[in-house]
Design a protein around this motif. Structure first.
Motif, PDB file in Angstrom:
ATOM      1  N   ASP A 269       3.683  27.189  -7.954  1.00 50.93           N
ATOM      2  CA  ASP A 269       3.068  26.299  -9.110  1.00 50.93           C
ATOM      3  C   ASP A 269       3.859  25.016  -9.377  1.00 50.93           C
ATOM      4  O   ASP A 269       3.433  23.983  -9.405  1.00 50.93           O
ATOM      5  CB  ASP A 269       2.857  27.302 -10.345  1.00 50.93           C
ATOM      6  N   ILE A 270       5.215  25.416  -9.304  1.00 44.85           N
ATOM      7  CA  ILE A 270       6.093  24.240  -9.664  1.00 44.85           C
ATOM      8  C   ILE A 270       7.240  24.338  -8.387  1.00 44.85           C
ATOM      9  O   ILE A 270       8.346  24.689  -8.742  1.00 44.85           O
ATOM     10  CB  ILE A 270       6.769  24.409 -10.925  1.00 44.85           C
ATOM     11  N   PRO A 271       6.945  23.902  -7.268  1.00 46.25           N
ATOM     12  CA  PRO A 271       7.856  24.159  -6.040  1.00 46.25           C
ATOM     13  C   PRO A 271       9.176  23.195  -6.254  1.00 46.25           C
ATOM     14  O   PRO A 271      10.122  23.790  -5.673  1.00 46.25           O
ATOM     15  CB  PRO A 271       6.986  23.659  -4.918  1.00 46.25           C
ATOM     16  N   LEU A 272       8.986  22.227  -6.842  1.00 45.02           N
ATOM     17  CA  LEU A 272      10.357  21.291  -6.863  1.00 45.02           C
ATOM     18  C   LEU A 272      11.518  21.869  -7.604  1.00 45.02           C
ATOM     19  O   LEU A 272      12.718  21.595  -7.310  1.00 45.02           O
ATOM     20  CB  LEU A 272       9.946  20.011  -7.603  1.00 45.02           C
ATOM     21  N   ILE A 273      11.270  22.933  -8.290  1.00 48.91           N
ATOM     22  CA  ILE A 273      12.224  23.595  -9.045  1.00 48.91           C
ATOM     23  C   ILE A 273      12.797  24.821  -8.506  1.00 48.91           C
ATOM     24  O   ILE A 273      13.468  25.622  -9.030  1.00 48.91           O
ATOM     25  CB  ILE A 273      12.386  23.681 -10.606  1.00 48.91           C
ATOM     26  N   TYR A 274      12.413  25.116  -7.323  1.00 45.25           N
ATOM     27  CA  TYR A 274      12.881  26.359  -6.611  1.00 45.25           C
ATOM     28  C   TYR A 274      13.021  26.109  -5.060  1.00 45.25           C
ATOM     29  O   TYR A 274      12.580  25.044  -4.713  1.00 45.25           O
ATOM     30  CB  TYR A 274      11.212  27.241  -6.515  1.00 45.25           C
ATOM     31  N   PHE A 275      13.474  27.142  -4.498  1.00 47.33           N
ATOM     32  CA  PHE A 275      14.085  26.992  -3.032  1.00 47.33           C
ATOM     33  C   PHE A 275      13.134  28.109  -2.389  1.00 47.33           C
ATOM     34  O   PHE A 275      12.401  29.050  -2.898  1.00 47.33           O
ATOM     35  CB  PHE A 275      15.454  27.617  -2.914  1.00 47.33           C
ATOM     36  N   PRO A 276      13.018  27.693  -1.037  1.00 46.55           N
ATOM     37  CA  PRO A 276      12.200  28.590  -0.033  1.00 46.55           C
ATOM     38  C   PRO A 276      12.518  30.287  -0.510  1.00 46.55           C
ATOM     39  O   PRO A 276      11.383  31.038  -0.509  1.00 46.55           O
ATOM     40  CB  PRO A 276      12.499  28.279   1.315  1.00 46.55           C
ATOM     41  N   SER A 277      13.735  30.606  -0.568  1.00 47.57           N
ATOM     42  CA  SER A 277      14.098  31.997  -1.019  1.00 47.57           C
ATOM     43  C   SER A 277      13.181  32.565  -2.229  1.00 47.57           C
ATOM     44  O   SER A 277      12.887  33.806  -2.319  1.00 47.57           O
ATOM     45  CB  SER A 277      15.432  32.345  -0.960  1.00 47.57           C
ATOM     46  N   HIS A 278      13.002  31.740  -3.174  1.00 48.25           N
ATOM     47  CA  HIS A 278      12.313  32.014  -4.316  1.00 48.25           C
ATOM     48  C   HIS A 278      10.956  32.160  -4.236  1.00 48.25           C
ATOM     49  O   HIS A 278      10.292  33.133  -4.546  1.00 48.25           O
ATOM     50  CB  HIS A 278      12.662  30.986  -5.533  1.00 48.25           C
ATOM     51  N   ARG A 279      10.293  31.361  -3.431  1.00 52.99           N
ATOM     52  CA  ARG A 279       8.754  31.468  -2.892  1.00 52.99           C
ATOM     53  C   ARG A 279       8.677  32.784  -2.000  1.00 52.99           C
ATOM     54  O   ARG A 279       7.809  33.645  -2.166  1.00 52.99           O
ATOM     55  CB  ARG A 279       8.440  30.313  -2.208  1.00 52.99           C
ATOM     56  N   LYS A 280       9.654  33.008  -1.469  1.00 51.56           N
ATOM     57  CA  LYS A 280       9.551  34.521  -0.560  1.00 51.56           C
ATOM     58  C   LYS A 280       9.540  35.644  -1.386  1.00 51.56           C
ATOM     59  O   LYS A 280       8.612  36.460  -1.081  1.00 51.56           O
ATOM     60  CB  LYS A 280      10.776  34.437   0.512  1.00 51.56           C
ATOM     61  N   LEU A 281      10.479  35.449  -2.401  1.00 53.17           N
ATOM     62  CA  LEU A 281      10.665  36.554  -3.516  1.00 53.17           C
ATOM     63  C   LEU A 281       9.227  36.845  -4.150  1.00 53.17           C
ATOM     64  O   LEU A 281       8.486  37.897  -4.469  1.00 53.17           O
ATOM     65  CB  LEU A 281      11.663  36.247  -4.244  1.00 53.17           C
ATOM     66  N   SER A 282       8.710  35.466  -4.493  1.00 55.21           N
ATOM     67  CA  SER A 282       7.442  35.476  -5.392  1.00 55.21           C
ATOM     68  C   SER A 282       6.217  36.002  -4.699  1.00 55.21           C
ATOM     69  O   SER A 282       5.330  36.976  -5.025  1.00 55.21           O
ATOM     70  CB  SER A 282       7.079  34.217  -5.895  1.00 55.21           C
ATOM     71  N   ALA A 283       6.236  35.858  -3.254  1.00 59.22           N
ATOM     72  CA  ALA A 283       4.900  35.965  -2.413  1.00 59.22           C
ATOM     73  C   ALA A 283       5.220  37.861  -2.379  1.00 59.22           C
ATOM     74  O   ALA A 283       3.948  38.324  -2.367  1.00 59.22           O
ATOM     75  CB  ALA A 283       5.184  35.502  -0.959  1.00 59.22           C
ATOM     76  N   ASN A 284       6.394  38.222  -1.955  1.00 57.12           N
ATOM     77  CA  ASN A 284       6.463  39.486  -1.850  1.00 57.12           C
ATOM     78  C   ASN A 284       6.494  40.372  -3.268  1.00 57.12           C
ATOM     79  O   ASN A 284       5.741  41.448  -3.361  1.00 57.12           O
ATOM     80  CB  ASN A 284       7.893  39.928  -1.332  1.00 57.12           C
TER      81      ASN A 284
END
Length: 560
Positions: free
Chosen positions: A465-480
């Protein structure tokens, strides 16, 4: 001419590429119309905000069905939270007219039908919070759009009464209490009756929540009123067995509130009559927390919570798990769920240049275990300091303070609840986890792991939702996490469903206790066994066997 033709074709293609939308929906109270939010090519989310699930509640009365409305209700903005103290405990906000819910329905090219439903119950120490709480840049932390879209489920968030108006009780039939739990029940029941019109499956509802919302989820499972209402439940950082989740002396609490607002009659009926005609803001503010007057751990200030009322909660929670036999249950904690509380109780743990002493550790233990006296202080200290060595490093001592509070307030009660659920399950499955992603909160020492509530940003998809304040590792964790949570809602097994997960998650059983360590690097090795079993055994066996002491026997470790 060619440009105009291309523009027209592109316009037609974009129109056809848009997703379906519900438009006006007929509910039991009347028609509602939300808004459609585009989430990408061929998919969107229909969002309905502020649908009433019950009438304006009477003061300390059970919720009643809403009388309905004429015309089409424009469900496009959040309604007021229930009346409560603000976070700083300095004023009140909200309204007694507050029983509303919000619905997020994912759509593709055709209208969704028969989707699993996930109903979220917010946390806030039973004192504060709302279904749209915690502003997260442009949105609420609990906004369900990403979870609905990525997980393929309908997400519902609900309001309920908190504080004095939600949980004040005499401990008997005169004012039984648990009004906030009854509100949650009314909301889930409304979803059961109405969600099919939104494309949901009323026979596949999962309730989930965090902190006091997680304990509320557990209470809803335990109540006999919930039979057949939902199929699955998720508790994140709290259960009904947590020491802060049950009111032990409700009559003392109600008398304290009554004195604060001038209802001083010694006759209980007269006192209650006075409370019912007193300004609701005054009654709400009477329950504010005063950290300056705190004696002992901050947990002792959390006096308003559910009670054993002989009705919705007919017995102590530990004796009600037979009611959960058919409900799949997934529960866990954050690795440092107790850090927030420990930082208030022992402020030196977060100060790099300030030492935390052994005496401070003993004083904390004394406050948490005062009902067991001096023997509990010594035995608990011995267990938790056993790995220190002769000259313990400060980081080791400080982390131990957090471990004590995490275990006592969250981890051990959750492990007991999981065991009780597994013991009583008839076909239902049980799953355990430890969320262990390093904190993103700035300013904390380097040893701090996952703070209380830090799991929520990933469950609700904030890294997308707010990609600029997160890293790819955070998106990976969120998706999982979204995949595990929504697979569980669909099938009762977090590993099975149409959302891919990085590793299988085995069930917790009577005799085998696997748990999944959740962070940005989940592999098969993330499945481990017997979470902090030495400490679970200590609190459930050794500590429990110690005798209770009278008030004058309780010992301050500073006066040995």
């Amino acid at each position: 001419m060619k440009f105009l033709m291309l523009t027209g074709v592109l316009g037609l293609w974009l129109a056809s590429a848009s997703s379906a939308t519900l438009g006006v929906v007929q509910t039991e109270g009347g028609k509602v119309e939300g808004e459609n939010k585009n989430m990408g090519l061929f998919h969107s989310v229909d969002v309905f905000k502020g649908i009433p699930f019950a009438d304006v509640p009477g003061r300390w009365e059970l919720p009643k069905r809403h009388p309905g409305w004429d015309g089409v209700l424009k469900a496009i903005k959040y309604q007021k939270r229930c009346l409560q103290v603000n976070l700083l405990q300095s004023s009140s906000k909200g309204s007694e007219d507050c029983l509303y819910l919000n619905i997020h329905v994912p759509q593709g090219r055709s209208l969704s039908r028969g989707l699993p439903v996930m109903v979220y119950i917010f946390g806030g120490a039973f004192l504060l919070g709302a279904s749209n709480d915690v502003p997260f840049l442009s949105n609420s932390l609990y906004d369900g759009n990403e979870m609905a879209d990525r997980g393929g489920v309908i997400v519902v968030s609900v309001n309920y009464r908190v504080g004095t108006l939600g949980f004040l009780s005499t401990g008997d039939a005169r004012m039984p209490g648990n009004y906030g739990l009854w509100d949650q029940h009314a909301a889930i029941s409304w979803v059961k009756r109405n969600i099919e019109a939104f494309g949901g499956n009323p026979d596949n509802i999962t309730i989930f929540g965090q902190s006091s919302g997680a304990a509320s989820v557990n209470y809803q499972m335990l109540s006999p009123y919930s039979k057949g209402l939902f199929r699955r439940a998720i508790s994140q950082g709290g259960v009904a067995l947590s020491p802060w989740a049950i009111q032990r002396d409700p009559m003392a609490m109600i008398k304290k509130i009554a004195r604060k607002v001038g209802c001083r009659s010694t006759n209980i009926e007269e006192m209650l009559m006075c409370l019912k005609i007193t300004d609701p803001v005054g009654i709400t503010m009477a329950a504010k927390l005063n950290l300056l007057l705190m004696l002992g751990p901050v947990m002792n200030l959390l006096e308003l919570s559910p009670v054993v009322d002989g009705d919705f909660i007919p017995d102590h929670p530990s004796r009600l798990f037979n009611n959960t036999a058919d409900i799949d249950y997934l529960a866990g904690v954050n690795s440092m769920d107790g850090h927030f509380f420990a930082g208030i109780d022992v402020p030196s743990i977060n100060k790099r240049k300030t030492e935390t002493t052994a005496n401070e550790v003993k004083k904390l233990i004394s406050g948490l275990t005062k009902e067991k006296g001096a023997a509990a202080i010594q035995s608990t200290y011995s267990v938790y300091s056993a790995h220190w060595g002769s000259v313990p490093q400060q980081d080791v001592i400080k982390k131990t303070v957090v471990d004590i509070e995490t275990d006592f307030l969250f981890l051990v009660p959750t492990q007991i609840a999981l065991q009780l659920h597994a013991n009583h399950a008839r076909g239902a499955r049980t799953y355990s986890y430890l969320f262990d992603m390093k904190t993103r909160i700035p300013g904390f020492p380097s040893w701090v792991g996952a703070e209380h509530a830090e799991d929520l940003q990933y469950v609700f998809g904030k890294p997308f939702d707010i990609p600029l304040i997160y890293f790819p590792s955070h998106r990976k964790l969120s998706a999982n996490m979204i995949a595990y949570w929504t697979n569980f809602a669909k099938t009762g097994d977090p590993s099975k469903g149409d959302n891919k997960v990085p590793a299988p998650w085995p069930a917790f059983t009577v005799n085998r206790h696997p748990y999944l360590v959740i962070n940005s690097k989940i592999t098969k090795a993330s499945v481990r066994y017997d979470l902090r079993s030495e400490y679970v055994r200590y609190w459930t066996d050794t500590y429990t066997s110690l005798p209770f002491v009278t008030t004058d026997q309780r010992t301050d470790p500073n006066h040995n």
